[in-house]
Write an enzyme that holds these catalytic residues in place. Structure first.
Site, PDB file in Angstrom:
ATOM      1  N   ASP A  73      11.903  -3.560 -10.637  1.00 26.26           N
ATOM      2  CA  ASP A  73      13.427  -3.625  -9.946  1.00 26.26           C
ATOM      3  C   ASP A  73      12.993  -2.943  -8.506  1.00 26.26           C
ATOM      4  OD1 ASP A  73      14.527  -5.048 -11.886  1.00 26.26           O
ATOM      5  OD2 ASP A  73      15.107  -3.160 -12.807  1.00 26.26           O
ATOM      6  N   ALA A  93       5.219   2.902   0.043  1.00 21.80           N
ATOM      7  CA  ALA A  93       6.795   2.418  -0.144  1.00 21.80           C
ATOM      8  C   ALA A  93       7.348   1.859   1.108  1.00 21.80           C
ATOM      9  CB  ALA A  93       7.502   3.693  -0.496  1.00 21.80           C
ATOM     10  N   GLU A 137       0.895  -1.112  -0.031  1.00 19.89           N
ATOM     11  CA  GLU A 137       0.038  -0.118  -0.021  1.00 19.89           C
ATOM     12  C   GLU A 137       0.836   1.096  -0.109  1.00 19.89           C
ATOM     13  OE1 GLU A 137      -2.517  -0.285   3.433  1.00 19.89           O
ATOM     14  OE2 GLU A 137      -3.557  -2.194   2.643  1.00 19.89           O
TER      15      GLU A 137
END
Length: 609
Positions: free
Chosen positions: A269, A245, A243
Site C-alpha cells: 500500500d 522513499a 532506491e
C-alpha cells in the site's frame, strides 16, 4: 450454433476418462480409432450434398455472425479439424462476443450427415482472450503416431483468462489442430482483429518495483509471475526499481508520462500511495490546479494504475480485486479492466498534507502506527505487538468532529449492500452528485457556504474514515463492509469511550459476520467532508466552535464533553503518519482509475476443465 470445423485440441478443455470411468491416466487410454473415410457417391448425389452444405453456412452467419471457414468451398465432408483426440465444433458468436468450442457428436449415417455440438460446450468472452498464436509442431510430436494420419497438421493456441476459486484468475490455453492451413490462418487473423479492436488494453506501461516492501519479494514476483504474462500479451514495459522513499513520486513529476498507457506498482500500500501522489500531483500541476486550496476541484487522472501485490497487507488490492494474487492482478491489467476510485484530500490550515484512498484513522489506529514505526527492527510482527500494547493502554482523545452528510448517495453504511463489480450505487451516486454540482453552478440551490453541517463533541477511542471497505486477509469484512469505492463519500466511524471489554468485542466483529456497528458507543455516517480538532487545539483556536454556531448546525449533546485534558494522537493516513491532529478532509469523486473491475459477486464465466 454455427461451426467452423472439427478440431483437435491439446490442453485441458475436457477430462479424459478410461472406458470404465476411472482416473485420468494417459496410459489407460486405447489408441484413437482412425476416422471413417467418406464413401464415394455418384456425382449427382455429391452435387446435391454440396448444395446443402453451401446453404448451411449462410444460416450460421445470420445467427452468429461471420465465422472463419463458414464460406469454404463445399467438399464431401467438413474440414478435418481436431480437438485433442476428439472432434469438436468451434464457433464465434459475434453478437455476444463469445468464442465457443465443444465436443461434436458422431455424425449420423448418410451422405449429408454432419457433426452436431455436444452438451459440454466451453465459452470464453473475446474480451478475456489474452492472445492467439500459431503453434509449431515439432518433428518428434508429429511422428509419434498421434497426428501422422494428417497430411500436414497446423495448429493455433488461444490463451485466455480462466477463473479459479475465491476470485483467483489463471492464464489457461487451448490448442486447435487442423490439416487446412487456410482455415488455421483464418482463425488466427479473425481473433487478432477482434483483439485489436479492444482499445482499452494497454500497450506500453511504466512499472515501479519496490524491492524493500513486505517480504522483499517484489522484484522476484514481477520477474517470475508478471513479466512472462506481459510478454505473452505483447505489452511492453519500462521498469524502474525504486532506491529510496518517494522515488516513484518524484520521478513522475519529471518523466514524460504521455507515452504510457498506464502505471504499474509492484509493492504494498505504501508503494501504491507513492504512485498515487505522483500521478495526481503531476496531473494537477499540468492543469494549473493549486493542491493547497482545500476547495479546489481536482482534475481526474487520465492514466490508470495497476497494483501487483507484494506488500504485507495490500489492502487496496484486496478491496478492489478480492484477492492478493500477482497473477490475477496482472491479468486484470492485460485485459484492460477499469475501475474508478474516490480519493480524499487532507489539508491543515490551507496546506495540503496527503491523499487517502483507504483509511484515515485517529486514536487507536494512529497510536498503533506511531508505536510500530519505532519498532521496525521487529519486522511485520511489530504491528501485532503495537496493536496489543495500544489496546492495553486504552487511550481516548477528546475533540470535535464536524462533517457534511453525503445527501447525494443512494446507499447507507448499514444497508448490507457491498460494493461489487458494476456497482449500481456508485453509478447512481456519481450521477446525483453531478446534478447537484450543476444546480449549484447555476445558482439553483444553496452553495457550500450554507450547507447543513453537523458537529459532534466527545471522547473517542477511535475516529476512522474509510473510502473503501479496508478489507484484507486478516479482516475479510474490513472496517466498513459496505463502503463504496466510487460514490463520492467516505464512511466516518466514531468509536466513543467505552470499557476494554466492549472495545474488544467491537474489534472481534471485524473478523466475523456480525454487525460491527451494532453498539451504543459506535456511530457511523456517510459524509462528503469532515473536519477534526482536538480539545487542546480547540481551546487555543476558537474558529471551529464559531463556525459550528454559524453554519455547521447543531452540536450533538447526547454525549457531553468532559473537561479532563487528554494528549493528542496522530492520524494514520494509508499507513503514513500525519502529525497534525487538526485536519480538513474532502472526498473527490472518482478522481483515480485502476486496472481492476471490482469484486465479482459470482463467476460470470465457467470453463470446463
Amino acid at each position: 450454433m454455427g461451426w467452423a470445423g472439427i478440431l483437435c485440441i491439446r490442453g485441458d478443455a475436457w477430462p479424459r476418462r478410461t472406458p470404465d470411468g476411472r482416473g485420468k491416466g494417459a496410459d489407460r487410454y486405447p489408441e484413437p480409432r482412425p476416422l471413417p473415410l467418406p464413401r464415394r457417391r455418384p456425382r449427382a448425389r455429391v452435387a446435391g450434398r454440396a448444395e446443402r452444405i453451401e446453404r448451411e453456412p449462410r444460416a450460421v452467419a445470420s445467427a452468429a455472425g461471420p465465422v472463419p471457414g463458414a464460406t469454404m468451398e463445399a467438399e464431401p465432408g467438413p474440414p478435418q479439424l481436431w480437438l485433442k483426440r476428439r472432434r469438436c465444433l468451434l464457433s464465434l458468436d459475434r453478437p455476444r462476443a463469445l468464442l465457443l468450442w465443444g465436443p461434436a457428436s458422431e455424425p449420423a449415417p448418410g451422405p449429408a450427415a454432419a457433426p452436431t455440438p455436444g452438451p459440454d460446450t466451453c465459452s470464453v468472452p473475446v474480451s478475456e482472450i489474452i492472445t492467439v498464436e500459431e503453434t509449431e509442431i515439432d518433428e518428434k510430436h508429429y511422428h509419434s503416431g498421434k497426428w501422422q494420419k494428417m497430411a500436414k497438421p497446423y495448429a493455433f493456441t488461444v490463451y485466455y483468462v480462466k477463473r479459479a476459486r475465491r476470485h483467483r484468475w489463471r492464464c489457461s490455453h487451448v490448442t486447435f489442430w487442423c490439416s487446412d492451413e487456410t482455415l488455421c490462418n483464418q482463425w488466427i487473423q479473425t481473433l487478432k482483429e477482434l483483439l485489436e479492436k479492444l482499445t482499452c488494453r494497454p500497450k506500453h506501461l511504466l512499472v515501479y518495483i519496490n524491492p524493500f516492501g513486505g517480504k522483499r519479494q517484489g522484484k522476484r514476483i514481477y520477474e517470475q509471475k508478471v513479466e512472462p504474462l506481459f510478454n505473452l500479451a505483447s505489452v511492453t514495459t519500462d521498469v524502474i526499481v525504486t532506491e529510496h522513499a518517494n522515488h516513484a513520486m518524484d520521478s513522475l513529476f519529471e518523466i514524460n508520462i504521455e507515452k504510457y498507457d498506464g502505471i504499474v506498482c509492484v509493492g504494498g500500500d505504501g508503494m501504491f500511495s507513492e504512485v498515487l501522489h505522483g500521478l495526481i500531483g503531476r496531473t494537477q500541476k499540468d492543469c494549473g490546479i493549486d493542491q493547497n486550496n482545500p476547495k479546489a476541484s481536482l482534475v481526474q487522472c487520465s492514466l490508470r494504475i495497476g497494483i501487483i501485490p507484494a506488500g504485507s497487507t495490500d489492502c487496496v488490492c484486496y478491496a478492489t480485486v478480492g484477492i492478493n494474487d500477482p497473477v490475477t492482478s496482472a491479468l486484470h491489467i492485460i485485459i484492460g479492466d477499469s475501475l474508478s476510485m474516490d480519493v480524499s484530500s487532507v489539508h491543515h490550515n490551507n496546506e495540503f498534507l496527503k491523499y487517502s484512498v483507504s483509511l484515515l484513522g485517529y486514536g487507536f489506529y494512529g497510536d498503533i502506527l506511531r508505536d510500530s514505526e519505532k519498532k521496525r527492527w521487529m519486522g511485520l510482527i511489530r504491528y501485532d505487538f503495537s496493536g496489543f500494547k495500544t489496546f492495553l493502554s486504552h487511550h481516548c482523545y477528546e475533540g470535535t468532529v464536524a462533517f457534511l452528510p453525503a445527501q447525494h448517495t443512494v446507499g447507507s453504511p448499514r444497508d448490507k449492500k457491498p460494493c461489487r463489480m458494476g456497482c449500481f450505487i456508485c453509478r447512481q451516486s456519481k450521477q446525483q452528485l453531478e446534478d447537484e454540482q450543476k444546480k449549484s453552478l447555476y445558482g439553483l440551490e444553496n452553495t457550500e457556504e450554507v450547507e447543513e453541517w453537523k458537529v459532534i463533541q466527545g471522547k473517542f477511542l477511535a475516529i476512522n474514515a474509510a473510502n473503501m471497505s479496508c478489507a484484507c486477509p486478516r479482516s475479510p469484512k474490513g472496517l466498513s463492509p459496505v463502503a463504496h469505492l466510487a460514490d463520492g463519500s467516505s464512511d466516518l466511524i466514531l468509536v466513543r469511550k467505552c470499557s476494554r471489554l466492549n472495545f474488544l468485542r467491537y474489534l472481534i466483529r471485524h473478523t466475523n459476520q456480525d454487525d460491527q456497528f451494532d453498539f451504543a458507543f459506535v456511530e457511523v455516517y456517510r459524509v462528503r467532508k469532515f473536519q477534526f480538532m482536538s480539545k487542546q487545539l480547540e481551546d487555543e483556536d476558537g474558529d471551529l466552535k464559531d463556525l459550528g454556531k454559524k453554519g455547521f448546525g447543531h452540536i450533538c449533546s447526547d454525549h457531553p464533553a468532559c473537561c479532563c485534558p487528554l494528549p493528542n494522537s496522530t492520524w494514520n493516513c494509508d499507513g503514513e503518519i500525519l502529525n497534525n491532529s487538526a485536519i480538513e478532509v474532502r472526498v473527490h469523486c472518482q478522481l483515480l482509475q485502476l486496472f481492476a473491475r471490482g469484486i465479482e459477486e459470482t463467476p460470470t464465466q465457467e470453463v470446463l476443465s
